[in-house]
Design a protein around this motif. Structure first.
Motif, PDB file in Angstrom:
ATOM      1  N   THR A  36      10.532   5.503  -8.167  1.00 27.81           N
ATOM      2  CA  THR A  36       9.563   4.402  -8.272  1.00 27.81           C
ATOM      3  C   THR A  36       9.513   3.953  -9.667  1.00 27.81           C
ATOM      4  O   THR A  36       9.184   2.652  -9.830  1.00 27.81           O
ATOM      5  N   ASP A  48       2.585  -0.401 -12.793  1.00 30.57           N
ATOM      6  CA  ASP A  48       3.128  -0.771 -11.808  1.00 30.57           C
ATOM      7  C   ASP A  48       4.328  -1.303 -11.930  1.00 30.57           C
ATOM      8  O   ASP A  48       4.433  -2.553 -11.791  1.00 30.57           O
ATOM      9  N   HIS A 102       6.528  -2.157  -8.136  1.00 28.80           N
ATOM     10  CA  HIS A 102       6.093  -1.124  -7.093  1.00 28.80           C
ATOM     11  C   HIS A 102       4.796  -0.500  -7.805  1.00 28.80           C
ATOM     12  O   HIS A 102       4.754  -0.111  -8.770  1.00 28.80           O
ATOM     13  N   ALA A 150       1.545  -6.657  -4.610  1.00 29.96           N
ATOM     14  CA  ALA A 150       1.959  -5.256  -4.008  1.00 29.96           C
ATOM     15  C   ALA A 150       0.603  -4.703  -3.520  1.00 29.96           C
ATOM     16  O   ALA A 150      -0.499  -4.841  -4.156  1.00 29.96           O
ATOM     17  N   VAL A 179      10.865   2.057  -1.487  1.00 22.68           N
ATOM     18  CA  VAL A 179       9.329   1.734  -1.196  1.00 22.68           C
ATOM     19  C   VAL A 179       8.650   2.841  -0.606  1.00 22.68           C
ATOM     20  O   VAL A 179       9.017   3.201   0.586  1.00 22.68           O
ATOM     21  N   CYS A 231       3.068   1.791   0.591  1.00 26.94           N
ATOM     22  CA  CYS A 231       2.969   0.776  -0.465  1.00 26.94           C
ATOM     23  C   CYS A 231       3.908  -0.508  -0.018  1.00 26.94           C
ATOM     24  O   CYS A 231       4.890  -0.252   1.000  1.00 26.94           O
ATOM     25  N   HIS A 281       6.187  -3.693  -2.057  1.00 25.33           N
ATOM     26  CA  HIS A 281       6.855  -3.963  -3.283  1.00 25.33           C
ATOM     27  C   HIS A 281       6.694  -5.539  -3.538  1.00 25.33           C
ATOM     28  O   HIS A 281       6.986  -5.962  -2.342  1.00 25.33           O
TER      29      HIS A 281
END
Ligand SMILES: *Cc1c(COP(=O)(O)O)cnc(C)c1O
Length: 429
Positions: free
Chosen positions: A133, A156, A160, A188, A304, A308, A310
């Protein structure tokens, strides 16, 4: 026109895969024009006063935009600032970080995440990132905690969300504050809440290359009333306001003019309305690009994590130069010749910037690292963040989705360009 993937590479004089120029990303339209015009016609371009007064909170558009942001992101307080760099500075100050305190931050980020820490004469400590990530690795964070650690700055990155539940658990055990830099990931989601809204303070950039923008600007978010007051004070000349407001804790009550104007906030209100649709389009483009690039050997597509979503500020690729048999530079040369624009070799290794390598920030003598406030010798040597360094040096290949408004046809053309280069890897050796 589709180019046969067997044809000669454009690098060697063959036909280019992409013969179009991608449209520049521009989310500003008639709604923003009308909103800005309304403010100009009202004659009130700002209504802030740096004093304890109803106008300490800003004018009607500032307050309307802040109410709408708080409702949209599901937080108690949204506080606008004139840039997200200002927002990060306000966040570190409001978190009560003192000179010499250590704050853990990833190096694979925009420089301002770390500079905001130095701004308060605190010491950035760089922890490594997860290879999937590119966000802070909680294990590396844990390993970098010392008696002087006071906060964690998560980022982030590329769209992500960082693993904020794991980071908050660490923070609780060690009594730390967590700030999230969600500049690149508005919209996100991490476990049913928007990225940026699960730590003590988070926020977003509104600069012109982010998903939504007001030219320049930023939004701080928090659920904590005390932190919200401090953020508003640092935004707006704290030292002149504390007495009138009845604030007795003067920690970091050095104020600035970090105020955002009425025109920007009027534009921001329209932009916020478009965020969901703009992010959904990025996600659709990423899904299509994922289909186009699936199965190419030695190429890892963005992942991803479960729970979560993205928001794809950048479509982040990782190559394996050993499998490909060519370097990243050679690959980028070939892809660029085919007409793929917006590729970035590597991202950032902030710890390797001259300021950290030479430990020179304020003045010329090495402050704050040379002062007695800095209680240990913090290393910024190459090698402290091997994952981030290898990605930056060798394997990370970003595609800046934020630059273009890509049509499905554009995405297919990018796909053919990649496939053509992959069919011709031997010729590139
Ligand atoms: C854009 C960005 C910033 C700075 O935001 P500005 O609004 O340009 O000051 C900070 N951190 C990250 C990760 C960013 O992408």
């Amino acid at each position: 026109m589709t180019i046969d993937t067997d044809s000669t590479l454009a690098l060697f004089g063959g036909p280019k895969s992409i013969d179009r120029v991608f449209t520049r990303y521009n989310p500003i339209g008639a709604e923003e024009v009308a909103a800005a015009r309304g403010v100009v016609e009202s004659g009130v371009l700002s209504q802030f006063i740096g004093d304890w007064d109803p106008d300490f909170f800003g004018g009607p558009k500032v307050q309307e935009f802040e109410r709408k942001c708080a409702a949209y992101f599901g937080v108690k307080h949204a506080i606008t600032v004139n840039s997200w760099t200002s927002g990060l500075i306000a966040a570190v100050g409001a978190a009560g970080i003192e000179p010499g305190d250590e704050v853990i931050v990833p190096p694979f980020t925009m420089c301002a995440s770390a500079t905001a820490i130095l701004h308060w004469n605190a010491i950035p400590v760089f922890a490594d990132i997860e290879p999937e990530t590119f966000c802070l690795d909680p294990k590396s964070v844990e390993a970098n905690i010392t008696p002087y650690t006071k906060a964690i700055m998560a980022v982030d990155i590329f769209g992500h969300p960082a693993d904020t539940d794991a980071l908050m658990a660490i923070a609780e055990r060690h009594d730390l504050k967590v700030i999230t830099d969600t500049a690149q990931a508005p919209g996100a989601v991490y476990r049913n809440k928007f990225a940026g809204t699960r730590t003590h303070i988070g926020g977003f950039s509104l600069n012109y290359h982010k998903h939504i923008h007001t030219g320049e600007g930023g939004i701080l978010v928090t659920d904590d009333d005390v932190l919200a007051d401090k953020l508003r004070l640092i935004r707006n000349h704290a030292e002149a306001v504390v007495a009138g407001m009845g604030v007795t804790d003067l920690t970091n009550m050095i104020g600035y003019n970090f105020r955002l104007g009425e025109i920007e906030c009027a534009i921001g209100i329209e932009q916020l309305d478009k965020l969901e649709r703009l992010v959904a389009r990025r996600q659709a483009v990423a899904a299509l690009l994922g289909q186009e690039l699936a199965g190419l050997e030695g190429l890892r597509l963005p992942m991803v994590k479960e729970g979560c979503t993205h928001s794809y500020y950048v479509y982040s690729l990782v190559i394996d130069p050993d499998t490909l048999g060519i370097s990243r530079a050679r690959l980028v040369e070939a892809l660029s010749a085919e007409g793929v624009t917006g590729l970035a070799s590597g991202y950032q290794n902030v710890h390797l910037l001259p300021m950290y390598q030479q430990k020179q920030a304020y003045g010329s003598r090495g402050f704050p690292w040379n002062s007695e406030l800095c209680r240990r010798d913090v290393s910024y040597a190459k090698g402290i963040c091997p994952v981030a360094e290898d990605l930056h040096d060798r394997t990370y290949l970003g595609f800046a989705m934020c630059l273009h408004d890509l049509t499905d046809e554009d995405v297919r053309a990018i796909g053919s360009a990649f496939r053509k280069v992959w069919c011709n890897l031997a010729a590139l050796k």
